[in-house]
Design an enzyme around this catalytic site. Structure first.
Site, PDB file in Angstrom:
ATOM      1  N   GLU A 193      -0.971  -9.322  -0.364  1.00 11.97           N
ATOM      2  CA  GLU A 193      -2.286  -9.745  -0.193  1.00 11.97           C
ATOM      3  C   GLU A 193      -3.043  -9.597  -1.472  1.00 11.97           C
ATOM      4  OE1 GLU A 193      -1.983  -6.229   2.721  1.00 11.97           O
ATOM      5  OE2 GLU A 193      -2.842  -7.641   3.984  1.00 11.97           O
ATOM      6  N   GLY A 200       0.494  -4.867   0.767  1.00 17.70           N
ATOM      7  CA  GLY A 200      -0.950  -5.061  -0.250  1.00 17.70           C
ATOM      8  C   GLY A 200      -0.484  -5.717  -1.227  1.00 17.70           C
ATOM      9  N   ALA A 219       0.922  -1.186   0.242  1.00 22.49           N
ATOM     10  CA  ALA A 219       0.106  -0.129  -0.066  1.00 22.49           C
ATOM     11  C   ALA A 219       0.855   1.320   0.037  1.00 22.49           C
ATOM     12  CB  ALA A 219      -1.011  -0.067   1.261  1.00 22.49           C
ATOM     13  N   GLU A 245       4.487  -5.399   7.494  1.00 23.23           N
ATOM     14  CA  GLU A 245       3.610  -4.339   8.054  1.00 23.23           C
ATOM     15  C   GLU A 245       4.461  -4.080   9.338  1.00 23.23           C
ATOM     16  OE1 GLU A 245       2.542  -6.286   5.825  1.00 23.23           O
ATOM     17  OE2 GLU A 245       0.916  -5.454   4.816  1.00 23.23           O
TER      18      GLU A 245
HETATM   19  N1  COA Z   1       4.766   3.125  -0.671  1.00 16.91           N
HETATM   20  C1  COA Z   1       5.141   4.422  -0.999  1.00 16.91           C
HETATM   21  N2  COA Z   1       6.016   4.294  -1.657  1.00 16.91           N
HETATM   22  C2  COA Z   1       6.931   3.235  -2.121  1.00 16.91           C
HETATM   23  C3  COA Z   1       6.605   1.926  -1.556  1.00 16.91           C
HETATM   24  C4  COA Z   1       5.310   1.998  -0.763  1.00 16.91           C
HETATM   25  N3  COA Z   1       4.875   0.857  -0.256  1.00 16.91           N
HETATM   26  N4  COA Z   1       7.361   1.087  -1.888  1.00 16.91           N
HETATM   27  C5  COA Z   1       8.423   1.714  -2.515  1.00 16.91           C
HETATM   28  N5  COA Z   1       8.082   2.995  -2.616  1.00 16.91           N
HETATM   29  C6  COA Z   1       8.711   4.132  -3.149  1.00 16.91           C
HETATM   30  C7  COA Z   1      10.034   4.606  -2.736  1.00 16.91           C
HETATM   31  O1  COA Z   1       9.553   5.774  -1.540  1.00 16.91           O
HETATM   32  C8  COA Z   1      10.603   5.129  -3.862  1.00 16.91           C
HETATM   33  O2  COA Z   1      10.252   6.420  -3.963  1.00 16.91           O
HETATM   34  P1  COA Z   1      11.341   7.821  -4.092  1.00 16.91           P
HETATM   35  O3  COA Z   1      12.089   7.192  -5.399  1.00 16.91           O
HETATM   36  O4  COA Z   1      10.308   8.886  -4.620  1.00 16.91           O
HETATM   37  O5  COA Z   1      12.208   7.784  -3.227  1.00 16.91           O
HETATM   38  C9  COA Z   1      10.431   4.424  -4.810  1.00 16.91           C
HETATM   39  O6  COA Z   1       9.268   3.561  -4.794  1.00 16.91           O
HETATM   40  C10 COA Z   1      11.574   3.255  -5.190  1.00 16.91           C
HETATM   41  O7  COA Z   1      11.688   2.606  -3.757  1.00 16.91           O
HETATM   42  P2  COA Z   1      13.115   2.296  -3.216  1.00 16.91           P
HETATM   43  O8  COA Z   1      12.691   2.120  -1.673  1.00 16.91           O
HETATM   44  O9  COA Z   1      14.030   3.652  -3.584  1.00 16.91           O
HETATM   45  O10 COA Z   1      13.643   1.220  -3.835  1.00 16.91           O
HETATM   46  P3  COA Z   1      14.518  -0.053  -3.405  1.00 16.91           P
HETATM   47  O11 COA Z   1      14.968  -1.041  -4.480  1.00 16.91           O
HETATM   48  O12 COA Z   1      15.757   0.463  -2.508  1.00 16.91           O
HETATM   49  O13 COA Z   1      13.795  -0.835  -2.264  1.00 16.91           O
HETATM   50  C11 COA Z   1      11.788  -2.133  -1.352  1.00 16.91           C
HETATM   51  C12 COA Z   1      12.717  -1.594  -2.717  1.00 16.91           C
HETATM   52  C13 COA Z   1      10.644  -2.752  -1.882  1.00 16.91           C
HETATM   53  C14 COA Z   1      12.688  -3.090  -0.539  1.00 16.91           C
HETATM   54  C15 COA Z   1      11.490  -0.793  -0.548  1.00 16.91           C
HETATM   55  O14 COA Z   1      10.882   0.002  -1.484  1.00 16.91           O
HETATM   56  C16 COA Z   1      10.440  -1.102   0.455  1.00 16.91           C
HETATM   57  O15 COA Z   1      10.784  -1.400   1.590  1.00 16.91           O
HETATM   58  N6  COA Z   1       9.229  -0.646   0.314  1.00 16.91           N
HETATM   59  C17 COA Z   1       8.187  -0.563   1.210  1.00 16.91           C
HETATM   60  C18 COA Z   1       7.616  -2.067   1.451  1.00 16.91           C
HETATM   61  C19 COA Z   1       6.693  -2.245   2.531  1.00 16.91           C
HETATM   62  O16 COA Z   1       6.899  -2.028   3.521  1.00 16.91           O
HETATM   63  N7  COA Z   1       5.277  -2.259   1.908  1.00 16.91           N
HETATM   64  C20 COA Z   1       4.322  -2.621   2.852  1.00 16.91           C
HETATM   65  C21 COA Z   1       3.571  -1.332   3.150  1.00 16.91           C
HETATM   66  S1  COA Z   1       2.285  -1.285   4.140  1.00 16.91           S
END
Ligand code: COA
Length: 260
Positions: free
Chosen positions: A115, A112, A66, A135
């Site tokens: 999910e 999400g 999400a 989460e």
């Molecule tokens: N919500 C909002 N933005 C998100 C996102 C999310 N769930 N997942 C990734 N993004 C955004 C990042 O903020 C980043 O944005 P920016 O370029 O404007 O800073 C962009 O997507 C790229 O992600 P980034 O984190 O730089 O990539 P990465 O390769 O370093 O890491 C992940 C990849 C998937 C490990 C990491 O993005 C992450 O941990 N995401 C969140 C996962 C999460 O907790 N999901 C559950 C949400 S309830």
């Protein structure tokens, strides 16, 4: 059909929906959930469509969760509503669709995203895919059915470990867990989904819609679990841990949970 955050194509009775926010790793914001609901509703009514495939744009992510930036400042009430509305519009809606929905998991499927894949009727993944429910690392719990569907698919112990560690598993491990049905290369992912869809299309659509209902009915005793999840998800929004977890993600630093 024209949308801002998703792409829809139809080819020989099979509709492919691509979630198209690659710069945000296809994170599900309010608009994406609404558009997915509208597109899937239309495709369900379209007599030319027999099977749906959902995938993510780009080579990195199916859906990275999400959209955290949208709910980081939500209250308990808004948090609860977020989970309830999302479940109704997308996750329960997909699970109970009268047509089969295949998740083509082409990369990260987190929160999400996993999910959504679990709400689909079956899952195929590319070998670079990583899956998890992170989460609790944000001070919240899965709110789109994850606490219910993950144990259904992988068993309670494995689900507890995945949820409590907030860790990711590889596509191969997900296959061993029974979370996904097949693992292939990224190039082979959509062709394999189409092959499965083709086999499904040879069978009676009416019988398949009854089969979906019958299989889902076997899990109906978890209905209260979904309600419990919505309550607990909402309650997390009143905690200092949630404020710290989401701020830390958005500020790109490690969370230091106060434990309250
Ligand atoms: N919500 C909002 N933005 C998100 C996102 C999310 N769930 N997942 C990734 N993004 C955004 C990042 O903020 C980043 O944005 P920016 O370029 O404007 O800073 C962009 O997507 C790229 O992600 P980034 O984190 O730089 O990539 P990465 O390769 O370093 O890491 C992940 C990849 C998937 C490990 C990491 O993005 C992450 O941990 N995401 C969140 C996962 C999460 O907790 N999901 C559950 C949400 S309830």
């Amino acid at each position: 059909m024209s949308y801002e955050t998703i792409l829809v194509t139809i080819e020989e009775s099979v509709a492919t929906i691509t979630i198209n926010r690659p710069k945000k790793l296809n994170a599900l914001n309010r608009e994406t959930i609404q558009e997915l609901h509208e597109a899937i509703s239309e495709l369900e009514e379209d007599a030319d469509v027999k099977v749906l495939i959902i995938t993510g744009s780009g080579e990195k992510a199916f859906v990275a969760g999400a959209d955290i930036s949208e709910f980081a400042d939500f209250s308990v009430k808004k948090g609860k509503k977020l989970a309830a509305k999302g479940q109704e519009l997308l996750f329960d809606f997909v699970e109970n669709l009268s047509k089969p929905v295949i998740a083509a998991v082409n990369g990260f499927a987190l929160g999400g995203g996993l999910e959504l894949a679990m709400a689909c009727h079956l899952r195929v993944a590319s070998d670079n895919a990583k899956m998890g429910l992170p989460e609790v690392s944000l001070g919240v719990i899965p709110g789109y059915g994850g606490t219910q569907r993950l144990p259904q698919l992988v068993g309670k112990g494995r689900a507890m470990e995945m949820i409590m560690t907030a860790g990711m598993i590889s596509a191969e491990q997900a296959k061993n867990y029974g979370l996904i049905n097949h693992v292939v290369t990224q190039e082979e992912l959509l062709p394999l989904c189409h092959k499965i869809a083709e086999k499904i299309c040879n069978n009676s659509s009416v019988a398949i819609s009854h089969a979906i209902k019958a299989v889902n009915a076997g899990f109906m005793n978890t209905v209260n679990g979904y309600e419990q999840e919505i309550e607990a998800f909402g309650a997390c929004f009143g905690t200092d841990d949630f404020a710290e977890g989401t701020s830390a993600f958005l500020e790109k630093r490690k969370a230091d949970f106060p434990g309250s």
